[in-house]
Design an enzyme around this catalytic site. Structure first.
Site, PDB file in Angstrom:
ATOM      1  N   GLY A 175      95.243 157.174 124.906  1.00 16.82           N
ATOM      2  CA  GLY A 175      95.120 158.208 123.896  1.00 16.82           C
ATOM      3  C   GLY A 175      96.473 158.546 123.299  1.00 16.82           C
ATOM      4  O   GLY A 175      96.668 158.507 122.076  1.00 16.82           O
ATOM      5  N   ASP A 176      97.424 158.854 124.155  1.00 18.01           N
ATOM      6  CA  ASP A 176      98.773 159.167 123.699  1.00 18.01           C
ATOM      7  C   ASP A 176      99.444 157.975 123.024  1.00 18.01           C
ATOM      8  O   ASP A 176     100.056 158.107 121.959  1.00 18.01           O
ATOM      9  CB  ASP A 176      99.633 159.615 124.879  1.00 18.01           C
ATOM     10  CG  ASP A 176      99.392 161.062 125.264  1.00 18.01           C
ATOM     11  OD1 ASP A 176      99.319 161.904 124.354  1.00 18.01           O
ATOM     12  OD2 ASP A 176      99.273 161.344 126.467  1.00 18.01           O
TER      13      ASP A 176
END
Length: 401
Positions: A175-176
């Site tokens: 996600g990051d």
């Protein structure tokens, strides 16, 4: 190395980036920009700084290895951005900057104070990247989120794991990191446009939408069929055999991407019956009969070791690999040959290893100039550049009690 070669490996030399972000997505963007030569100043609160400094163990020196992973080649400046004095100092810094990266909480005072709509009035040349969990619009826009929350909300966990097991997150913080990579692309393209127009712009990306962009074939298959995809373990939704298989002493992967490789695989493992099976002669048929085929392959492959199958299949041109641990990867001749691991001198720990920038410029990898900074390491240096005297520096950088 000549000056020309050095410049080629530092395409952003002369650019200044103000990093108002924390955790991983924003800092990874700014580390990438710093690896490409930009002067990145990481602004942190005097009381503790970036929370990831304490995300351990393990630690090296005062900071966690998690923090050390995403902050090299930067200078650390501590400012209390909630105070008028801290905001004034930040504006002095931003006045000479090309890029600001921030991930302020949606609706927060800091987001309002440092929003592009405000900054652009005074600094029209500025490129501002805002990274959020879920984007600028929609029902979830004000939701905070960490990587795992985004992986769950954006579908990655529904696609990851064994078919009969629970959903699991990816081994990387996808996600990051997906938001970081798309954010970096956005900043670079905005700088290219600014070179033509002289004007900066406001960029946004999020952990959520970046993951949707990486769904790729999962999404198009769903759009075409309306069928919700299920977890396949290490399997591929559109190719068979293309996954991890058991040997007598562990697992390894086989990646058959076309029908010719399928025939070659059958020959090497001495399974002419599979090669002659009309149901399996095309990839479409193999996908349709995935479970039956994988059972047959597993029975055969368990008769040999990982080394045997990897050596034999590789010699025949079948894509194959053992599943290596990090100890094997970072001790391997190939990793050494590509020169992506280097050491930088940390001010309290001494030399620490880092994985470098994965792009070469005319054969030259960007240099790891400095270690991730300790909290406030460059306070005096940066604030003197901005015209502050000793007393002002002390007042600006001291934690509040």
């Amino acid at each position: 190395m000549s000056c020309a070669e050095s410049a080629n490996a530092s395409p952003l030399q002369g650019f200044r980036v103000v990093d108002l972000s924390k955790i991983l997505a924003g800092p990874y963007v700014t580390m990438s920009l710093s690896d490409m030569g930009a002067d990145v100043i990481k602004v942190e609160h005097p009381d503790g700084g970036d929370p990831t400094r304490q995300w351990g163990p393990p630690f090296q020196g005062p900071d966690s290895t998690y923090y050390l992973a995403a902050n090299r080649n930067k200078r650390s400046l501590t400012l209390d951005l909630t105070s008028p004095a801290g905001q004034k100092a930040a504006h002095r810094l931003i006045a000479d900057a090309d890029v600001v990266v921030e991930n302020f909480r949606p609706g927060s005072t800091l987001q309002e104070k440092f929003h592009y709509s405000e900054l652009s009035k005074t600094y029209p040349h500025l490129v501002v990247l805002h990274i959020s969990a879920f984007g600028e619009t929609g029902p979830l826009q004000d939701e905070p989120g960490y990587d795992m929350v985004a992986q769950a909300a954006a579908g990655l966990m529904s696609l990851t794991g064994e078919p009969d097991g629970p959903p699991v997150k990816s081994g990387y913080a996808m996600g990051d990191l997906s938001a970081a990579l798309f954010g970096t692309v956005g900043v670079l393209s905005a700088l290219v446009e600014r070179a033509k127009t002289g004007l900066g712009q406001y960029l946004t990306t999020s952990l959520y939408e970046s993951q949707l962009a990486l769904h790729i074939n999962w999404a198009t298959s769903y759009f075409a069929t309306g069928e919700v995809p299920q977890r396949l373990g290490s399997g591929h939704p559109n190719l068979v055999p293309y996954q991890a298989y058991p040997a007598s002493d562990g697992h390894f992967v086989i990646a058959v991407g076309n029908d010719a490789l399928w025939q070659r695989l059958c020959s090497v493992i001495e399974r002419p019956d599979l090669a002659d099976d009309a149901r399996l002669s095309t990839n479409e048929g193999r996908v349709e009969h995935r479970a039956e085929l994988n059972t047959e392959l597993g029975t055969t492959l368990r008769t040999g070791t990982v080394q045997h199958w990897c050596t034999t299949l590789k010699a025949s041109g079948v894509p194959v690999s053992p599943i290596r641990g990090l100890d094997e990867i970072y001790d391997s001749a190939h990793t050494e040959a590509i020169g992506i691991v280097d050491k930088v001198d940390h001010p309290t720990v001494g030399p620490i290893h880092q994985v470098g920038f994965p792009v070469n410029y005319r054969g030259q990898r960007p240099t790891m100039r400095t270690a991730p900074p300790t909290l406030g390491q460059h306070n005096e240096e940066v604030l003197r550049e901005l015209g502050y005297d000793d007393d002002s520096i002390q007042q600006l950088t001291s934690p509040r009690h």
